[in-house]
Structure formats: structure tokens, C-alpha cells
Design an enzyme around this catalytic site. Structure first.
Site, PDB file in Angstrom:
ATOM      1  N   ASP A  30      41.608  48.396  39.611  1.00 54.14           N
ATOM      2  CA  ASP A  30      43.004  48.716  39.238  1.00 54.14           C
ATOM      3  C   ASP A  30      43.378  47.416  38.432  1.00 54.14           C
ATOM      4  O   ASP A  30      43.505  46.212  39.158  1.00 54.14           O
ATOM      5  CB  ASP A  30      44.190  49.015  40.415  1.00 54.14           C
ATOM      6  CG  ASP A  30      43.834  50.471  40.925  1.00 54.14           C
ATOM      7  OD1 ASP A  30      43.583  51.310  39.918  1.00 54.14           O
ATOM      8  OD2 ASP A  30      44.142  50.681  41.867  1.00 54.14           O
TER       9      ASP A  30
ATOM     10  N   ASP B 135      43.274  60.051  41.182  1.00 55.67           N
ATOM     11  CA  ASP B 135      43.602  58.836  41.621  1.00 55.67           C
ATOM     12  C   ASP B 135      45.100  58.813  41.962  1.00 55.67           C
ATOM     13  O   ASP B 135      46.173  59.470  41.559  1.00 55.67           O
ATOM     14  CB  ASP B 135      43.702  57.894  40.633  1.00 55.67           C
ATOM     15  CG  ASP B 135      44.017  56.401  41.018  1.00 55.67           C
ATOM     16  OD1 ASP B 135      44.015  56.197  42.080  1.00 55.67           O
ATOM     17  OD2 ASP B 135      44.096  55.390  40.318  1.00 55.67           O
TER      18      ASP B 135
ATOM     19  N   SER C 136      44.829  56.328  51.621  1.00 52.35           N
ATOM     20  CA  SER C 136      44.816  57.411  52.167  1.00 52.35           C
ATOM     21  C   SER C 136      43.696  58.124  52.753  1.00 52.35           C
ATOM     22  O   SER C 136      43.870  59.104  53.494  1.00 52.35           O
ATOM     23  CB  SER C 136      45.149  58.729  51.176  1.00 52.35           C
ATOM     24  OG  SER C 136      46.324  58.161  50.176  1.00 52.35           O
TER      25      SER C 136
HETATM   26  C1  DX5 Z   1      47.395  53.376  42.298  1.00 53.12           C
HETATM   27  C2  DX5 Z   1      46.041  52.949  42.088  1.00 53.12           C
HETATM   28  C3  DX5 Z   1      45.085  53.715  43.225  1.00 53.12           C
HETATM   29  C4  DX5 Z   1      45.555  53.681  44.695  1.00 53.12           C
HETATM   30  C5  DX5 Z   1      45.451  54.732  45.419  1.00 53.12           C
HETATM   31  O1  DX5 Z   1      48.112  52.782  40.927  1.00 53.12           O
HETATM   32  O2  DX5 Z   1      45.569  53.226  41.018  1.00 53.12           O
HETATM   33  O3  DX5 Z   1      43.823  53.013  43.133  1.00 53.12           O
HETATM   34  O4  DX5 Z   1      45.061  52.303  45.419  1.00 53.12           O
HETATM   35  O5  DX5 Z   1      45.225  54.779  46.719  1.00 53.12           O
HETATM   36  P1  DX5 Z   1      46.045  55.553  47.552  1.00 53.12           P
HETATM   37  O6  DX5 Z   1      47.107  56.279  46.884  1.00 53.12           O
HETATM   38  O7  DX5 Z   1      45.203  56.281  48.403  1.00 53.12           O
HETATM   39  O8  DX5 Z   1      46.859  54.265  48.306  1.00 53.12           O
HETATM   40 ZN    ZN Z   2      43.710  53.447  39.921  1.00 55.69          ZN
END
Ligand code: DX5
Ligand code: ZN
Length: 229
Positions: free
Chosen positions: A37, A177, A201
């Protein structure tokens, strides 16, 4: 219905202080991609990782990167990234009036091009660039922060995206995502997702260890595809 299933651990959620050892664990578990990210504090409020993270990862591993650019005007920034041929770079449809140009810039660097759609962005946004896409990312949360709750209507959008790609004969991978929990992953798999970004998650959920979380997520995805493994 697609049978493909690629797990893409979100490194923004991983223990960065022991990155190399952690990446080695992910390799051993069979991770297919590494989700990176990149946030610029403008397209999204948050800041996250940066250009230097990409060559660092390439020095550590041969796994392809799944680079998620949450930045304004990405077509002006693609050249800052040292890309490898199997990397995916995904730009947001909402981040530039020049989506086609951004996708072309990624392929011109020899990498694979992805387009991300925020929850409120219609699928139509990718209609005229389908041939320019190697990946379509349906955001199932609003990007910017880990640990958010699923925007429920994105599941129906995901199903429509699957139909659209299949009807067009597109080989682009369909990715999800945001809040890819064990439970949601099964549904997303049923809806036809191919690539699952694993964050807080599931893979990085507290309680179980990494291997247990990985296996639980993998099983949920296989179950969603109607498989028996
Ligand atoms: C949010 C990011 C995701 C995030 C998703 O902008 O792109 O990669 O880490 O992980 P969760 O929703 O499971 O915390
Ligand atoms: Zn992402």
C-alpha cells in the site's frame, strides 16, 4: 466462475521490524503476491510506505509485488518505482483524469497494470480500458486505513465485475481489498474474486499464529469456490 485464488498479504499490516524474516515465512506458506500500500496523504488522508520499499522487497524476495497506489495523478509517478516484470501496479480510477495513460505507463515499464474502483465508483469506469488491464481491484472498504468494516454493497458490485470480465473474455484478475475476513473471503470467493488482499481482518488477526491464519483464509477461499481441499 473463476477458480483462481491468489493470496496477497498486505505488508502495511506486517511486523515491519522483521520484514525479511516475515517475507520468508510468507514464501514458505505459499503466498502468491505481496500487497504494498502506497498512500500520499492527499488521495487518502493517511501516509503509508513509499517508493524505496519496492526495491527493498525486490532485494529480499522473488515474489511479485501487488503495488496499490493510493496517490493523486499516478501517471506522473509510475517512473519513480523500480518495477519487476511480474509486478502488478494498481491505480485508482478516482485519482486521475488520465486512467488510460496511467495504465499505459505501467505496461511501458514492463509491469502488469491494475485499476482500482472505490465503493461508490461505477463499474462503467473500467469499460473502455478493459484491454489495458491485467487486474481489476474492487475496493470493499474506502481506502486509507486498515481495520475498517466491509461496505456491503460492494459484494454485488464484485459479482457484476466477474460477469463483466467473463462476458468480455478478459483475462484480467479480479481482486478484493478491505475487510477480507475469513467469513467475507468465502463470500468474495463465491462472487468470483481471484486475488484476496489479506490484512488485519484475517492473516494479521490477533489470536492465531500466522500459519493458522493463512490456512484458515485459504480454506475459506477454496470453500467459496466450491472446492474440497
Ligand atoms: C486499505 C488497505 C488494505 C488494508 C486491508 O486501504 O489497502 O491493504 O490493509 O486490510 P484490513 O481491511 O483487513 O485491515
Ligand atoms: Zn491495498
Amino acid at each position: 466462475m473463476s477458480k483462481a485464488a491468489y493470496l496477497s498479504p498486505s505488508l502495511a499490516c506486517c511486523p515491519l521490524e522483521r520484514l525479511e524474516a516475515h517475507v520468508r515465512e510468507l514464501e514458505q506458506l505459499g503466498a502468491d503476491l505481496l500487497h504494498v500500500d502506497i498512500m500520499d496523504g492527499d488521495f487518502v488522508a493517511n501516509y503509508c510506505l513509499g517508493t524505496e520499499f519496492v526495491p527493498l522487497l525486490h532485494r529480499i524476495t522473488r515474489l511479485p509485488l501487488d503495488i496499490h497506489l493510493m496517490v493523486q495523478r499516478p501517471e506522473q509517478k509510475i517512473a519513480y518505482f523500480a518495477l519487476a516484470p511480474r509486478d502488478f501496479v494498481t491505480v485508482h480510477a478516482e485519482s486521475t483524469p488520465h486512467v488510460h495513460k496511467a495504465l499505459a505507463a505501467i505496461r511501458a515499464q514492463g509491469a502488469r497494470a491494475g485499476l482500482a474502483l472505490n465503493p461508490a465508483t461505477p463499474l462503467e469506469a473500467c469499460r473502455w480500458v478493459l484491454d489495458d488491464l491485467d487486474l481489476l481491484l474492487i475496493m470493499t472498504i474506502n481506502p486509507g486505513f486498515a481495520g475498517q468494516k466491509l461496505v456491503a454493497q460492494t459484494l454485488e458490485k464484485l459479482r457484476s465485475a466477474r460477469e463483466m470480465l467473463d462476458a468480455a473474455g478478459s483475462a484480467a484478475l479480479l481482486a478484493v481489498d478491505g475487510n477480507v475476513s475469513f467469513e467475507n473471503a468465502k463470500t468474495m470467493s463465491q462472487c468470483g474474486a481471484d486475488v484476496f488482499v489479506a490484512g488485519t481482518s484475517s492473516l494479521y488477526a490477533k489470536g492465531n499464529d500466522l500459519a493458522q491464519n493463512y490456512e484458515k483464509l485459504r480454506r475459506a477461499i477454496v470453500e467459496g469456490k466450491g472446492g474440497a481441499k
